[in-house]
Write a protein that holds these residues in place. Structure first.
Motif, PDB file in Angstrom:
ATOM      1  N   MET A  18       4.520  15.426   0.430  1.00 58.25           N
ATOM      2  CA  MET A  18       5.208  14.666   1.475  1.00 58.25           C
ATOM      3  C   MET A  18       6.142  13.622   0.863  1.00 58.25           C
ATOM      4  O   MET A  18       7.188  13.322   1.439  1.00 58.25           O
ATOM      5  N   ARG A  19       5.765  13.069  -0.276  1.00 58.57           N
ATOM      6  CA  ARG A  19       6.658  12.131  -0.967  1.00 58.57           C
ATOM      7  C   ARG A  19       7.927  12.837  -1.441  1.00 58.57           C
ATOM      8  O   ARG A  19       9.003  12.254  -1.422  1.00 58.57           O
ATOM      9  N   PHE A  52       2.802   3.850   3.960  1.00 59.18           N
ATOM     10  CA  PHE A  52       2.693   2.412   4.183  1.00 59.18           C
ATOM     11  C   PHE A  52       2.034   1.792   2.952  1.00 59.18           C
ATOM     12  O   PHE A  52       0.803   1.633   2.910  1.00 59.18           O
ATOM     13  N   PRO A  53       2.825   1.434   1.942  1.00 62.59           N
ATOM     14  CA  PRO A  53       2.252   0.873   0.710  1.00 62.59           C
ATOM     15  C   PRO A  53       1.484  -0.415   0.990  1.00 62.59           C
ATOM     16  O   PRO A  53       1.739  -1.114   1.972  1.00 62.59           O
ATOM     17  N   ASP A  54       0.551  -0.733   0.102  1.00 62.35           N
ATOM     18  CA  ASP A  54      -0.258  -1.943   0.232  1.00 62.35           C
ATOM     19  C   ASP A  54       0.523  -3.124  -0.334  1.00 62.35           C
ATOM     20  O   ASP A  54       0.261  -3.610  -1.434  1.00 62.35           O
ATOM     21  N   ASN A  55       1.523  -3.573   0.446  1.00 58.63           N
ATOM     22  CA  ASN A  55       2.321  -4.732   0.040  1.00 58.63           C
ATOM     23  C   ASN A  55       2.706  -5.522   1.287  1.00 58.63           C
ATOM     24  O   ASN A  55       2.423  -5.109   2.412  1.00 58.63           O
ATOM     25  N   ASP A  56       3.340  -6.656   1.085  1.00 50.72           N
ATOM     26  CA  ASP A  56       3.686  -7.532   2.205  1.00 50.72           C
ATOM     27  C   ASP A  56       4.628  -6.861   3.201  1.00 50.72           C
ATOM     28  O   ASP A  56       4.491  -7.059   4.407  1.00 50.72           O
ATOM     29  N   GLU A  58       1.759  -5.188   8.084  1.00 51.03           N
ATOM     30  CA  GLU A  58       1.526  -5.088   9.534  1.00 51.03           C
ATOM     31  C   GLU A  58       1.373  -3.631   9.978  1.00 51.03           C
ATOM     32  O   GLU A  58       0.545  -3.321  10.828  1.00 51.03           O
ATOM     33  N   GLU A  59       2.165  -2.738   9.403  1.00 54.13           N
ATOM     34  CA  GLU A  59       2.086  -1.321   9.784  1.00 54.13           C
ATOM     35  C   GLU A  59       0.761  -0.716   9.310  1.00 54.13           C
ATOM     36  O   GLU A  59       0.139   0.071  10.021  1.00 54.13           O
ATOM     37  N   ARG A  60       0.316  -1.080   8.097  1.00 52.19           N
ATOM     38  CA  ARG A  60      -0.992  -0.615   7.592  1.00 52.19           C
ATOM     39  C   ARG A  60      -2.116  -1.111   8.500  1.00 52.19           C
ATOM     40  O   ARG A  60      -3.022  -0.362   8.854  1.00 52.19           O
ATOM     41  N   PRO A  86      -7.602   3.681  -4.040  1.00 47.99           N
ATOM     42  CA  PRO A  86      -6.383   4.492  -4.090  1.00 47.99           C
ATOM     43  C   PRO A  86      -5.952   5.052  -2.725  1.00 47.99           C
ATOM     44  O   PRO A  86      -4.911   5.679  -2.629  1.00 47.99           O
ATOM     45  N   HIS A  87      -6.748   4.804  -1.678  1.00 55.19           N
ATOM     46  CA  HIS A  87      -6.415   5.373  -0.373  1.00 55.19           C
ATOM     47  C   HIS A  87      -5.086   4.823   0.142  1.00 55.19           C
ATOM     48  O   HIS A  87      -4.635   3.761  -0.273  1.00 55.19           O
ATOM     49  N   LEU A  88      -4.484   5.587   1.056  1.00 56.05           N
ATOM     50  CA  LEU A  88      -3.228   5.128   1.621  1.00 56.05           C
ATOM     51  C   LEU A  88      -3.166   5.461   3.097  1.00 56.05           C
ATOM     52  O   LEU A  88      -3.821   6.370   3.587  1.00 56.05           O
ATOM     53  N   PHE A  89      -2.381   4.665   3.783  1.00 60.26           N
ATOM     54  CA  PHE A  89      -2.084   4.908   5.185  1.00 60.26           C
ATOM     55  C   PHE A  89      -0.646   5.410   5.258  1.00 60.26           C
ATOM     56  O   PHE A  89       0.197   5.049   4.439  1.00 60.26           O
TER      57      PHE A  89
END
Length: 152
Positions: free
Chosen positions: A60-61, A91-95, A99-101, A132-135
Motif C-alpha cells: 500500500m505504501r 497515520f504515522p505516530d507523530n504530531d 488527531e487522526e490516529r 510497530p503497529h500502525l493506523f
C-alpha cells in the motif's frame, strides 16, 4: 427459485459500510493483486484500520490505490456487497497525524477484537522499544454495491 440483481444507491452503500466492521482489502504491486481480511470502522468517507508492518502495508505504501469489499448474506438466500475504491493513507505516530490516529483508535476500539487481525503474525515478532503497529485510512474515491434478492 431465481435471483434478481439490483444496484444499491449511494446512500445504501454508505449505510452498509457504516454498519460493517469486517471486510476484504485489495491492494496491488507490479500487477500482482493481494487480498486480505481486515477489521475497520467507516466514518465520513474514510475506512479506518490497524495493522502491523508487513506485506500489505509495504504494497500500500508503494501503490496507495486500494479497494475494500464487504458482503452480507441474507437468511433467505440473498446477499449484498459493497466495494469502496480508495486511497491508502498511513497515520504515522507523530504530531501531524496524532488527531487522526486518535480518531481511528476511538472508532475501532468500540468493536470487540478490532485489533486481532491487524496485530497477529504467524512468526514470532522480536521485542521492540516502540510498538510497530500502525493506523491507516482508506479515503473513499468511489463506491458501488449490488443486492441479490431471491425471487420465487
Amino acid at each position: 427459485m431465481s435471483m434478481a440483481l439490483k444496484n444499491m444507491t449511494h446512500a445504501e452503500c454508505l449505510q452498509m459500510l457504516t454498519a460493517a466492521h469486517f471486510g476484504h482489502l485489495g491492494c496491488s504491486n507490479d500487477g500482482q493483486p493481494y487480498i486480505v481480511p481486515i477489521y475497520f470502522a467507516f466514518q465520513s468517507r474514510v475506512a479506518y484500520s490497524f495493522s502491523m508492518p508487513g506485506h500489505k502495508v509495504d504494497w500500500m505504501r508503494q501503490n496507495p490505490k486500494v479497494c475494500l469489499q464487504v458482503e452480507e448474506w441474507k437468511t433467505k438466500g440473498g446477499w449484498q456487497s459493497v466495494v469502496l475504491d480508495g486511497t491508502f493513507q498511513e497515520f504515522p505516530d507523530n504530531d501531524a497525524w496524532h488527531e487522526e490516529r486518535l480518531h481511528a483508535w476511538t472508532l475501532l476500539q468500540k468493536h470487540m477484537n478490532w485489533w486481532e487481525i491487524g496485530s497477529l503474525k504467524p512468526d514470532e515478532v522480536a521485542p521492540a522499544h516502540a510498538s510497530p503497529h500502525l493506523f491507516y485510512g482508506i479515503y473513499m474515491n468511489d463506491i458501488s454495491g449490488r443486492i441479490a434478492i431471491q425471487t420465487d
